[in-house]
Design an enzyme around this catalytic site. Structure first.
Site, PDB file in Angstrom:
ATOM      1  N   ASP A  97       0.642  -1.531  -0.063  1.00  0.00           N
ATOM      2  CA  ASP A  97       0.442   0.102  -0.237  1.00  0.00           C
ATOM      3  C   ASP A  97       0.627   1.100   0.330  1.00  0.00           C
ATOM      4  OD1 ASP A  97      -1.810   1.833   0.223  1.00  0.00           O
ATOM      5  OD2 ASP A  97      -2.652   1.416   2.064  1.00  0.00           O
ATOM      6  N   ASP A 102      -2.148   5.794  -6.231  1.00  0.00           N
ATOM      7  CA  ASP A 102      -2.340   4.591  -5.400  1.00  0.00           C
ATOM      8  C   ASP A 102      -2.426   3.801  -5.444  1.00  0.00           C
ATOM      9  OD1 ASP A 102      -2.391   4.390  -2.416  1.00  0.00           O
ATOM     10  OD2 ASP A 102      -4.665   4.077  -2.445  1.00  0.00           O
TER      11      ASP A 102
END
Length: 544
Positions: free
Chosen positions: A196, A419
């Site tokens: 992440d 992201d």
């Protein structure tokens, strides 16, 4: 066509059902009904190396010995002696899993629900500034990490090769994230962690697990590892993490350092901030695979964990903050990392790649382009990778979107991030409405489908395969003149055999736009924090 209100009702219902089943609720809960922290019970983990009994695993790893090292100004580690400086490159394959045709629709819905929760979290983290000391922690983290660096693998000559692990797609779990298998502890045991770029803390579900979500495989047990060490609440590194609210009193020099890290209303982790050895699979220049260890990696040993983590054992943070795995490895592999994500629906034997260090093949790619990474406006989180969009084009036409839609707001919102943990791409209103309307205006070849929840527009493409799908082109222009052109497969998603939908959604103006991982597939993405730039090159990621 379903009404907008009905769409919202469906979304809320799905979100409720997923959240209701995503974690095991037990008697030990870190938060009370007002969001305050309930006192943690004492953990009496014995970290004496001579008294811990190590369990046997199926991993056969070579023993290793530490060597002293120093960091050059470029962030390259060299051992003491007459050896030349070597750029270190680490390649981590990401194992891939697929979902059947019948599960695509549900996977898209669940990914969208999780994305919206994630966006809500991002917004709260910026506006509420949960970590009141975030700015000071970020300013001081380099000094702290220099005093307590992670220790390098034992054979520096091998570091000229590639470090190999595996990332896998979580689509088969109803998740849009990518996973990496990491070996943790001594003896090392494998754990599957979500990768992440939108968060910093590395953490794993730990025994005793008082309130944990369901994961694949057993929980990590500190008592089974010779290399586990608690960070004391008196240790300056304890200031790098968010304390529970209200703070837990420090119980002497040997008291543990409790942390609390939150991702949204229902996603958070609470436990002890600790040190552990992470073992990685290193591929040398001659192709030989060897296991090497990295000592003193800071991570969270989570005893209370909730949220939509879909079978993972925890999370590996790659954000810009000091605690992320990429930041902690900067002294070993420099200030850049990259990844190349294969198509989520490709063969499960094909792996994506996560690479630490400068990849010469990528830097020599003839189609590699760069755009600058910018800082968020007065952003205390200092986690996200922001890019600066100037305009978007559909079918060669630049859309008339007000430029302020791409700008930062006075309260810290706005802007655009890239992201890896968000599946779809999201654009703030009214930019998204303009994008959606333009696609609907330009697409006349396929019948419009109006009964698929959440995503719109959707089209019936019965009889058309992926390679023959015809849609208007889509590209993003950045403020520094760079342009990113996307293939159709990156902005239209197949939700079943006959239906494709625009893989984009809208967010409130107070949030920010996000380039998600679906739009990044089959691009080699480079994060160069030293030069503050983002690189991207069209690549068949299965060949990296």
């Amino acid at each position: 066509m379903l009404s907008k209100a009905l769409y919202i009702a469906i979304l809320v219902l799905i979100s409720y059902l997923i959240l209701a089943t995503s974690s095991s609720i037990h008697n030990y809960i870190p938060l009370d009904t007002n969001g305050s922290f309930l006192e943690l019970p004492e953990h009496n983990f014995n970290t004496n190396v001579n008294t811990i009994v190590s369990s046997s695993t199926g991993c056969t790893l070579p023993s290793s010995h530490n060597v002293s090292a120093e960091e050059s100004e470029e962030g390259v580690v060299v051992n003491h002696g007459n050896l030349e400086k070597h750029p270190h490159l680490v390649k981590l394959p990401l194992r891939h899993r697929v979902i059947g045709e019948e599960g695509r629709k549900q996977s898209v819905i669940e990914s969208a629900v999780r994305d919206l929760n994630r966006i809500h979290t991002f917004r709260r983290r910026i506006t509420e500034n949960k970590n009141q000391n975030a700015n000071s922690r970020v300013r001081n983290h380099r000094q702290l990490l220099e005093k307590h660096p992670v220790e390098e693998p034992d054979d520096l000559s091998v570091l000229q090769g590639h470090l190999v692990s595996s990332l896998k797609s979580g689509v088969s779990l109803g998740s849009g994230e990518y996973f990496m298998d990491v070996f943790v502890g001594t003896p090392p045991k494998p754990f599957s962690l979500i990768v992440d770029t939108g968060s910093d803390l590395n953490w794993i579900q730990c025994v005793p697990c008082y309130d944990c979500f369901e994961q694949t495989g057993p929980h990590y047990d500190p008592k089974d590892s010779k290399s586990f060490k608690n960070i004391s609440c008196k240790d300056p590194r304890c200031d790098l993490v968010s304390s529970p609210d209200p703070p837990v009193p420090c119980k002497g020099q040997n008291g543990s350092c409790p942390y609390f890290y939150w991702y949204g209303d229902s996603s958070n982790t609470t436990g002890d901030f600790s040190l552990e050895t992470f073992t990685v699979n290193l591929t040398s220049p001659n192709g030989k695979s060897e296991f090497k260890k990295v000592d003193n990696v800071m991570f969270g040993c989570g005893h209370w964990n909730r949220g939509l983590f879909h079978g993972a054992a925890g999370l590996l943070g790659l954000g810009k903050g000091p605690l992320s795995f990429s930041s902690q490895l900067q002294s070993l592999y420099g200030h850049s990392f990259s990844y190349c994500l294969v198509d989520r629906n490709s063969d499960p034997s094909v792996s994506s790649k996560l690479i630490f260090g400068e990849d010469k093949d990528l830097l020599n790619h003839p189609e590699l382009k760069f755009t600058k990474l910018v800082n968020g406006k007065d952003n205390p989180v200092d986690t996200f990778y922001y890019v600066e969009i100037k305009s978007v084009s559909i079918g060669g036409d630049i859309l008339k979107i007000p430029k302020e839609m791409w700008s930062f707001m006075e309260d810290g919102g706005g802007g655009t991030i890239i992201d890896s943990g968000t599946t779809l791409s999201y654009f703030v209103e009214p930019a998204y409405e303009i994008i959606k309307a333009t696609f609907m205006k330009k697409i006349k070849k396929y019948p419009l489908v109006s009964d698929f929840p959440i995503l719109t527009p959707c089209y019936n493409v019965s009889g058309v395969d992926t390679d023959n799908l015809e849609m208007p082109s889509f590209s993003i222009q950045f403020s520094d003149g760079a342009e990113w052109n996307f293939p159709i497969q990156n902005y239209f998603i197949w939700v079943d055999r006959e239906i494709v939908c625009l893989a984009m959604m809208g967010t409130k103006r107070s949030a920010f736009s996000i380039i998600g991982n679906y739009q990044q597939q089959n691009f080699h993405i480079l994060y160069d924090t030293k030069r503050s730039r983002l690189g991207y090159a069209p690549t068949r990621c299965a060949d990296v």
